[in-house]
Design a protein around this motif. Structure first.
Motif, mmCIF file in Angstrom:
data_model
loop_
_atom_site.group_PDB
_atom_site.id
_atom_site.type_symbol
_atom_site.label_atom_id
_atom_site.label_comp_id
_atom_site.label_asym_id
_atom_site.label_seq_id
_atom_site.Cartn_x
_atom_site.Cartn_y
_atom_site.Cartn_z
ATOM 1 N N ASN A 2 188.172 107.763 -21.096
ATOM 2 C CA ASN A 2 187.773 108.125 -22.465
ATOM 3 C C ASN A 2 188.046 106.942 -23.381
ATOM 4 O O ASN A 2 189.127 106.841 -23.961
ATOM 5 C CB ASN A 2 188.558 109.348 -22.960
ATOM 6 N N ASP A 12 190.301 106.638 -26.797
ATOM 7 C CA ASP A 12 191.236 107.753 -26.873
ATOM 8 C C ASP A 12 192.495 107.321 -27.620
ATOM 9 O O ASP A 12 192.984 106.198 -27.451
ATOM 10 C CB ASP A 12 191.613 108.181 -25.447
ATOM 11 N N ASN A 22 191.711 114.557 -15.030
ATOM 12 C CA ASN A 22 191.869 113.160 -15.453
ATOM 13 C C ASN A 22 191.717 112.170 -14.307
ATOM 14 O O ASN A 22 192.516 111.254 -14.143
ATOM 15 C CB ASN A 22 193.201 112.958 -16.184
#
Length: 146
Positions: free
Chosen positions: A26, A29, A81
């Motif tokens: 991501n 982030d 994740n």
């Protein structure tokens, strides 16, 4: 010289490398606070695995082992994740760390392991199927905080 590859549990001392790797999951982030890092790594039933090439963290995923009162009290695992550094994709590192997490879940007595992804790319789905997951077995529904 051949690089060494190793998979191991991550600890709070690996947090900076893990947070940096998460930028490949991501981008942009917001990094967690030091307090959040300590809390995550102290959480019972939660494990983070890292695949290292030499001393560099290249791939990671986490596994939550959830206690359960169905299936004879057998727990279940949730993998989230999953990330591989962009420069190291396509070499089997992600598959190796996911399979390691699955093995650890089964060793812990989990009767099933669930993995979710928000990626819409069929290549990502094919990757998880190569790891042994069945996309047709369950359907996930998500509510996000707004």
């Amino acid at each position: 010289m051949t690089a060494t590859v190793a998979i191991r549990d991550l600890g709070v001392g690996d947090a900076d490398a893990l947070v940096a790797l998460y930028q490949h999951l991501n981008a942009g982030d917001v990094p967690p606070t030091a307090e959040a890092v300590r809390a995550v790594f102290a959480h019972p039933g939660m494990r983070h695995f890292g695949l290292f090439v030499s001393d560099a963290l290249i791939a990671s995923c986490n596994l939550a082992v959830i206690p359960n009162l169905t299936r004879g009290g057998s727990s279940y695992g949730v993998i989230e994740n999953v990330v591989t550094h962009a420069e190291h994709r396509g070499r089997g590192h992600g598959q190796a760390v996911v399979r390691h997490a699955v093995d650890q879940a089964l060793t812990a007595g989990c009767y099933k392991v669930v993995l979710t992804t928000s990626r819409k790319d069929p290549a990502v789905w094919a990757f998880y199927e190569r790891c042994g997951f069945d996309a047709g077995d369950k359907r996930a529904f998500v509510i996000r905080r707004r």
